[in-house]
Design a protein around this motif. Sequence first.
Motif, mmCIF file in Angstrom:
data_model
loop_
_atom_site.group_PDB
_atom_site.id
_atom_site.type_symbol
_atom_site.label_atom_id
_atom_site.label_comp_id
_atom_site.label_asym_id
_atom_site.label_seq_id
_atom_site.Cartn_x
_atom_site.Cartn_y
_atom_site.Cartn_z
ATOM 1 N N GLU A 45 0.835 -1.208 0.000
ATOM 2 C CA GLU A 45 0.000 0.000 0.000
ATOM 3 C C GLU A 45 0.865 1.252 0.000
ATOM 4 O O GLU A 45 0.574 2.221 -0.692
ATOM 5 C CB GLU A 45 -0.945 0.009 1.212
ATOM 6 C CG GLU A 45 -2.003 -1.076 1.201
ATOM 7 C CD GLU A 45 -1.457 -2.465 1.570
ATOM 8 O OE1 GLU A 45 -0.423 -2.553 2.283
ATOM 9 O OE2 GLU A 45 -2.045 -3.453 1.122
ATOM 10 N N LYS A 48 2.345 1.698 -3.456
ATOM 11 C CA LYS A 48 1.331 2.216 -4.378
ATOM 12 C C LYS A 48 1.141 3.715 -4.184
ATOM 13 O O LYS A 48 1.079 4.470 -5.151
ATOM 14 C CB LYS A 48 -0.014 1.507 -4.164
ATOM 15 C CG LYS A 48 -0.102 0.134 -4.727
ATOM 16 C CD LYS A 48 -1.491 -0.443 -4.460
ATOM 17 C CE LYS A 48 -1.601 -1.866 -4.920
ATOM 18 N NZ LYS A 48 -2.925 -2.427 -4.638
ATOM 19 N N ALA A 49 1.067 4.124 -2.925
ATOM 20 C CA ALA A 49 0.808 5.528 -2.623
ATOM 21 C C ALA A 49 1.983 6.437 -2.964
ATOM 22 O O ALA A 49 1.786 7.614 -3.264
ATOM 23 C CB ALA A 49 0.448 5.678 -1.145
ATOM 24 N N SER A 50 3.195 5.915 -2.930
ATOM 25 C CA SER A 50 4.359 6.773 -3.157
ATOM 26 C C SER A 50 5.039 6.551 -4.499
ATOM 27 O O SER A 50 6.040 7.199 -4.801
ATOM 28 C CB SER A 50 5.363 6.576 -2.020
ATOM 29 O OG SER A 50 5.729 5.230 -1.892
#
Length: 143
Positions: A45, A48-50
Amino acid sequence: MNTILRNLLAIVAGVVIGSIVNMMFITISSSIIPPPDGADVTTTEGLKASMHMFEPKHFVFPFLAHAIGTLVGACITTWLVKGKKLSFAFIIAVFFLAGGVASVFMLPSPMWYTVIDLTIAYIPMAYLGGKLGLRLKLQRNHS
């Protein structure tokens, strides 16, 4: 040893050793090329976010992990199988390529990286690893 059993064990050895090599590259990557400030690379996660913060240099070690892991796995398998069968290297390629495709679906990455990774890191590296394995096998048989 039975040829089928030997060849199956050779495939398992190639997958396991290739995976270990892959994980070694992934493990050392952040100590050589630190992730972007604020990027959480410890979870899927977080990645994915960074991912939008990653620069091309951050994709060097993932590519090397995939390519060298596949190369080593294919080399080991080809070296261990009964006979001179380069086709076993491609079994390793398919295994690692499946992992690469799964990675594309799990983690967003730039299209340029996806194309380079999926076209170079698996099939061509398995071919080279298989050729190296055959060469090592010939050297072992002549010594």
